[in-house]
Design a protein around this motif. Structure first.
Motif, PDB file in Angstrom:
ATOM      1  N   GLY A 110       0.717  -1.225  -0.026  1.00  0.00           N
ATOM      2  CA  GLY A 110       0.015   0.017  -0.068  1.00  0.00           C
ATOM      3  C   GLY A 110       0.867   1.141   0.030  1.00  0.00           C
ATOM      4  O   GLY A 110       0.586   2.263  -0.902  1.00  0.00           O
ATOM      5  N   GLY A 111       1.897   1.224   0.789  1.00  0.00           N
ATOM      6  CA  GLY A 111       2.977   2.437   1.052  1.00  0.00           C
ATOM      7  C   GLY A 111       3.493   2.676  -0.257  1.00  0.00           C
ATOM      8  O   GLY A 111       3.701   3.791  -1.103  1.00  0.00           O
ATOM      9  N   ASN A 112       3.960   1.489  -1.207  1.00  0.00           N
ATOM     10  CA  ASN A 112       4.620   1.667  -2.355  1.00  0.00           C
ATOM     11  C   ASN A 112       3.590   2.327  -3.357  1.00  0.00           C
ATOM     12  O   ASN A 112       4.291   3.075  -4.026  1.00  0.00           O
ATOM     13  CB  ASN A 112       4.844   0.067  -3.019  1.00  0.00           C
ATOM     14  CG  ASN A 112       5.974   0.250  -3.880  1.00  0.00           C
ATOM     15  OD1 ASN A 112       5.798   1.023  -5.140  1.00  0.00           O
ATOM     16  ND2 ASN A 112       7.041  -0.409  -4.055  1.00  0.00           N
ATOM     17  N   LEU A 113       2.433   2.008  -3.387  1.00  0.00           N
ATOM     18  CA  LEU A 113       1.516   2.600  -4.457  1.00  0.00           C
ATOM     19  C   LEU A 113       1.538   4.319  -4.073  1.00  0.00           C
ATOM     20  O   LEU A 113       1.427   5.109  -5.080  1.00  0.00           O
ATOM     21  CB  LEU A 113      -0.017   2.118  -4.313  1.00  0.00           C
ATOM     22  CG  LEU A 113       0.039   0.831  -4.686  1.00  0.00           C
ATOM     23  CD1 LEU A 113      -1.503   0.195  -4.288  1.00  0.00           C
ATOM     24  CD2 LEU A 113      -0.164   0.684  -6.209  1.00  0.00           C
ATOM     25  N   LEU A 114       1.852   4.905  -2.827  1.00  0.00           N
ATOM     26  CA  LEU A 114       1.594   6.118  -2.553  1.00  0.00           C
ATOM     27  C   LEU A 114       2.793   6.760  -2.487  1.00  0.00           C
ATOM     28  O   LEU A 114       2.784   8.013  -1.994  1.00  0.00           O
ATOM     29  CB  LEU A 114       0.729   6.236  -1.126  1.00  0.00           C
ATOM     30  CG  LEU A 114      -0.624   5.736  -1.181  1.00  0.00           C
ATOM     31  CD1 LEU A 114      -1.371   5.665   0.025  1.00  0.00           C
ATOM     32  CD2 LEU A 114      -1.423   6.435  -2.245  1.00  0.00           C
ATOM     33  N   GLN A 115       4.017   6.325  -2.881  1.00  0.00           N
ATOM     34  CA  GLN A 115       5.255   7.019  -2.428  1.00  0.00           C
ATOM     35  C   GLN A 115       5.202   8.033  -3.347  1.00  0.00           C
ATOM     36  O   GLN A 115       4.727   8.278  -4.485  1.00  0.00           O
ATOM     37  CB  GLN A 115       6.434   5.962  -2.857  1.00  0.00           C
ATOM     38  CG  GLN A 115       6.437   5.595  -4.131  1.00  0.00           C
ATOM     39  CD  GLN A 115       7.819   4.603  -4.279  1.00  0.00           C
ATOM     40  OE1 GLN A 115       8.895   4.950  -3.936  1.00  0.00           O
ATOM     41  NE2 GLN A 115       7.517   3.270  -4.767  1.00  0.00           N
ATOM     42  N   ARG A 116       5.734   9.100  -2.987  1.00  0.00           N
ATOM     43  CA  ARG A 116       5.881  10.522  -3.727  1.00  0.00           C
ATOM     44  C   ARG A 116       7.176  10.391  -4.601  1.00  0.00           C
ATOM     45  O   ARG A 116       8.066   9.744  -4.347  1.00  0.00           O
ATOM     46  CB  ARG A 116       6.275  11.638  -2.767  1.00  0.00           C
ATOM     47  CG  ARG A 116       5.052  11.595  -1.619  1.00  0.00           C
ATOM     48  CD  ARG A 116       3.409  11.773  -1.857  1.00  0.00           C
ATOM     49  NE  ARG A 116       3.355  12.892  -2.741  1.00  0.00           N
ATOM     50  CZ  ARG A 116       3.132  14.284  -2.081  1.00  0.00           C
ATOM     51  NH1 ARG A 116       3.174  14.304  -0.729  1.00  0.00           N
ATOM     52  NH2 ARG A 116       2.960  15.211  -2.944  1.00  0.00           N
ATOM     53  N   THR A 117       7.276  11.318  -5.519  1.00  0.00           N
ATOM     54  CA  THR A 117       8.353  11.690  -6.347  1.00  0.00           C
ATOM     55  C   THR A 117       9.623  11.812  -5.637  1.00  0.00           C
ATOM     56  O   THR A 117       9.735  12.411  -4.674  1.00  0.00           O
ATOM     57  CB  THR A 117       8.187  12.708  -7.345  1.00  0.00           C
ATOM     58  OG1 THR A 117       9.272  12.688  -8.140  1.00  0.00           O
ATOM     59  CG2 THR A 117       8.027  13.969  -6.481  1.00  0.00           C
ATOM     60  N   VAL A 158       7.295  18.388 -14.146  1.00  0.00           N
ATOM     61  CA  VAL A 158       7.831  17.239 -15.166  1.00  0.00           C
ATOM     62  C   VAL A 158       8.729  16.207 -14.326  1.00  0.00           C
ATOM     63  O   VAL A 158       9.431  15.401 -14.668  1.00  0.00           O
ATOM     64  CB  VAL A 158       9.106  18.006 -16.000  1.00  0.00           C
ATOM     65  CG1 VAL A 158       8.246  18.974 -16.814  1.00  0.00           C
ATOM     66  CG2 VAL A 158       9.785  18.795 -15.008  1.00  0.00           C
ATOM     67  N   ALA A 159       8.099  15.989 -12.947  1.00  0.00           N
ATOM     68  CA  ALA A 159       8.727  15.065 -12.201  1.00  0.00           C
ATOM     69  C   ALA A 159       8.316  13.626 -12.451  1.00  0.00           C
ATOM     70  O   ALA A 159       7.107  13.572 -13.102  1.00  0.00           O
ATOM     71  CB  ALA A 159       8.310  15.152 -10.838  1.00  0.00           C
ATOM     72  N   VAL A 160       8.797  12.223 -12.248  1.00  0.00           N
ATOM     73  CA  VAL A 160       8.441  11.189 -12.571  1.00  0.00           C
ATOM     74  C   VAL A 160       8.220  10.389 -11.322  1.00  0.00           C
ATOM     75  O   VAL A 160       8.669  10.579 -10.071  1.00  0.00           O
ATOM     76  CB  VAL A 160       9.738  10.479 -13.169  1.00  0.00           C
ATOM     77  CG1 VAL A 160       9.892  11.120 -14.473  1.00  0.00           C
ATOM     78  CG2 VAL A 160      10.818  10.219 -12.498  1.00  0.00           C
ATOM     79  N   HIS A 161       7.390   9.295 -11.593  1.00  0.00           N
ATOM     80  CA  HIS A 161       6.880   8.513 -10.283  1.00  0.00           C
ATOM     81  C   HIS A 161       8.238   7.296 -10.000  1.00  0.00           C
ATOM     82  O   HIS A 161       8.611   7.060 -11.267  1.00  0.00           O
ATOM     83  CB  HIS A 161       5.644   7.538 -10.758  1.00  0.00           C
ATOM     84  CG  HIS A 161       4.988   7.153  -9.749  1.00  0.00           C
ATOM     85  ND1 HIS A 161       5.351   5.647  -9.292  1.00  0.00           N
ATOM     86  CD2 HIS A 161       3.997   7.496  -8.650  1.00  0.00           C
ATOM     87  CE1 HIS A 161       4.451   5.575  -8.034  1.00  0.00           C
ATOM     88  NE2 HIS A 161       3.772   6.328  -7.821  1.00  0.00           N
ATOM     89  N   PRO A 162       8.499   7.313  -9.023  1.00  0.00           N
ATOM     90  CA  PRO A 162       9.543   6.468  -8.589  1.00  0.00           C
ATOM     91  C   PRO A 162       9.651   4.866  -8.392  1.00  0.00           C
ATOM     92  O   PRO A 162      10.444   3.992  -8.422  1.00  0.00           O
ATOM     93  CB  PRO A 162      10.068   7.007  -7.239  1.00  0.00           C
ATOM     94  CG  PRO A 162       8.841   7.338  -6.574  1.00  0.00           C
ATOM     95  CD  PRO A 162       8.096   7.888  -7.781  1.00  0.00           C
ATOM     96  N   SER A 163       8.153   4.439  -8.571  1.00  0.00           N
ATOM     97  CA  SER A 163       8.070   3.079  -8.082  1.00  0.00           C
ATOM     98  C   SER A 163       8.451   2.155  -9.282  1.00  0.00           C
ATOM     99  O   SER A 163       8.110   2.114 -10.424  1.00  0.00           O
ATOM    100  CB  SER A 163       6.510   2.737  -7.861  1.00  0.00           C
ATOM    101  OG  SER A 163       6.191   1.277  -7.688  1.00  0.00           O
ATOM    102  N   GLY A 263       8.541   2.789 -16.848  1.00  0.00           N
ATOM    103  CA  GLY A 263       8.945   3.515 -15.787  1.00  0.00           C
ATOM    104  C   GLY A 263      10.002   4.512 -15.548  1.00  0.00           C
ATOM    105  O   GLY A 263      10.860   4.672 -16.429  1.00  0.00           O
ATOM    106  N   ALA A 264       9.988   5.544 -14.927  1.00  0.00           N
ATOM    107  CA  ALA A 264      10.755   6.637 -14.936  1.00  0.00           C
ATOM    108  C   ALA A 264      10.735   7.669 -15.889  1.00  0.00           C
ATOM    109  O   ALA A 264      11.628   8.269 -16.374  1.00  0.00           O
ATOM    110  CB  ALA A 264      12.254   6.308 -14.616  1.00  0.00           C
ATOM    111  N   VAL A 265       9.625   7.695 -16.768  1.00  0.00           N
ATOM    112  CA  VAL A 265       9.405   8.538 -18.042  1.00  0.00           C
ATOM    113  C   VAL A 265       8.122   9.529 -17.652  1.00  0.00           C
ATOM    114  O   VAL A 265       7.913  10.330 -18.516  1.00  0.00           O
ATOM    115  CB  VAL A 265       9.126   7.581 -19.352  1.00  0.00           C
ATOM    116  CG1 VAL A 265      10.540   6.778 -19.724  1.00  0.00           C
ATOM    117  CG2 VAL A 265       7.937   7.035 -19.182  1.00  0.00           C
ATOM    118  N   ALA A 266       7.295   9.173 -16.661  1.00  0.00           N
ATOM    119  CA  ALA A 266       6.257   9.936 -16.561  1.00  0.00           C
ATOM    120  C   ALA A 266       5.847  10.033 -15.054  1.00  0.00           C
ATOM    121  O   ALA A 266       6.256   9.471 -14.300  1.00  0.00           O
ATOM    122  CB  ALA A 266       4.903   9.261 -17.219  1.00  0.00           C
ATOM    123  N   SER A 267       4.952  10.849 -14.555  1.00  0.00           N
ATOM    124  CA  SER A 267       4.596  11.234 -13.351  1.00  0.00           C
ATOM    125  C   SER A 267       3.769   9.743 -12.735  1.00  0.00           C
ATOM    126  O   SER A 267       3.323   9.791 -11.538  1.00  0.00           O
ATOM    127  CB  SER A 267       3.478  12.194 -13.290  1.00  0.00           C
ATOM    128  OG  SER A 267       2.439  12.258 -13.771  1.00  0.00           O
TER     129      SER A 267
END
Length: 330
Positions: A110-117, A158-163, A263-267
């Motif tokens: 659950g936390g992985n889904l909600l991690q921030r950039t 322009v940040a990306v999602h880190p998961s 991954g690492a190409v979009a928010s």
């Protein structure tokens, strides 16, 4: 750090009641992202609700295939589960490529889904950031952005999602389950993360006060023939500069089914649906793989220092699908 309250909960209704009563409350699972952000002054919850003792720590097979994964399952537990390794190997590989062993032992699904950039401007409370303070600006556009978005970004972020986990989940059409005071609900992962637009501070479509209770992976026979690959700037413990989850079904040299997510190409984890469309029913060869990647990446909008990601992702698509094709031919 702002002074905060702390409560440990042991049942879902109790957790939901606390979340519904306090919009400034946050759930604490492993704390591998939230606590860091609290120390930096980025997250300032009034109350932490410790959810680790909730009865959401199981991984169960679903009738007809698929898996049901509880929100408090740790990343290590999910990566090691025999059904995940057998039927969704790209998910296990994605989890094992993330963070370190110690962090995977703590971090929850659950936390992985909600991690921030991990954008440096977002995590530095002294800098402007539209995601942290709406309307303050996005200094990454003119500043440090070599690992920022090339797809789906906007003039506001322009940040990306880190998961890593999220990329594999996107490829396999995962569904996020949650609970609110109004009852249970579900969101396909494709709808879970909101487009950046002009509101980058609004990251998910979860209703206010919602508690993530788990993830459902639907049956996907093609997922058994899948891989995850992550490119990073050092060999250990680093966030991706580009990653891919791919699954492929090839028969008689023809692509019958394909799943691709970047991954690492979009928010958010980026499902490469245009590439999938181009590939399905066509030849399984390097030229076709490259053409499909080009079709997906035609929408890329690069900044002065992140254009390399277009070439990187193109090469990842070709390499990964070629390997899966060769593996199927053995």
């Amino acid at each position: 750090m702002r002074e905060f309250g702390y409560q440990r909960v042991f049942d879902v209704p109790g957790a939901v009641a606390l979340l519904g009563a306090d919009p400034d409350a946050r759930c604490l699972g492993g704390g591998t992202n939230l606590v860091d952000l609290m120390k930096a002054g980025v997250e300032r919850p009034a109350q932490l609700i410790d959810v680790r003792e909730l009865p959401l720590g199981r991984i169960e097979a679903v009738d007809g295939g698929g898996l049901r994964i509880g929100a408090t399952v740790t990343n290590s537990e999910l990566a090691a589960h025999p059904e995940v390794r057998r039927h969704y190997p790209a998910l296990a590989q994605a989890l094992l490529s993330g963070a370190s062993g110690q962090l995977r032992n703590m971090a929850t699904v659950g936390g992985n889904l909600l991690q921030r950039t991990r954008c440096g401007y977002f995590t530095d409370a002294t800098k402007p950031c539209n995601k942290r303070v709406p309307g303050s600006g996005c200094p990454a556009i003119e500043g440090e952005h070599h690992n920022h978005a090339i797809l789906g970004a906007s003039a506001h972020c322009v940040a990306v999602h880190p998961s890593d986990m999220g990329v594999a989940l996107a490829a396999f059409d995962a569904v996020v389950r949650y609970e609110t005071t109004d009852g249970p609900g579900e969101l396909p992962l494709a709808e879970f993360y909101l487009p950046v637009g002009d509101t980058p501070h609004l990251e998910t479509a979860l209703p206010p006060g919602a508690l993530i209770t788990g993830i459902t992976l639907p049956p996907a026979p093609v997922a058994a023939h899948s891989r995850y690959r992550k490119v990073r700037e050092r060999a250990s413990y680093a966030f991706a500069i580009g990653s891919i989850a791919a699954a492929l079904d090839v028969r008689d040299g023809v692509v019958r089914e394909v799943r691709l997510a970047f991954g690492a190409v979009a928010s958010r984890p980026w499902r490469a649906r245009e590439a999938e469309r181009v590939l399905t029913g066509g030849p399984a060869d390097a030229a076709a793989f490259a053409a499909a990647a080009d079709a997906e990446l035609a929408a890329a909008e690069t900044l002065p220092h992140n254009g390399y990601k277009v070439t990187l992702m193109r090469n990842l698509v070709v390499a990964m699908l070629t390997e899966l094709t060769e593996e199927a031919a053995r």
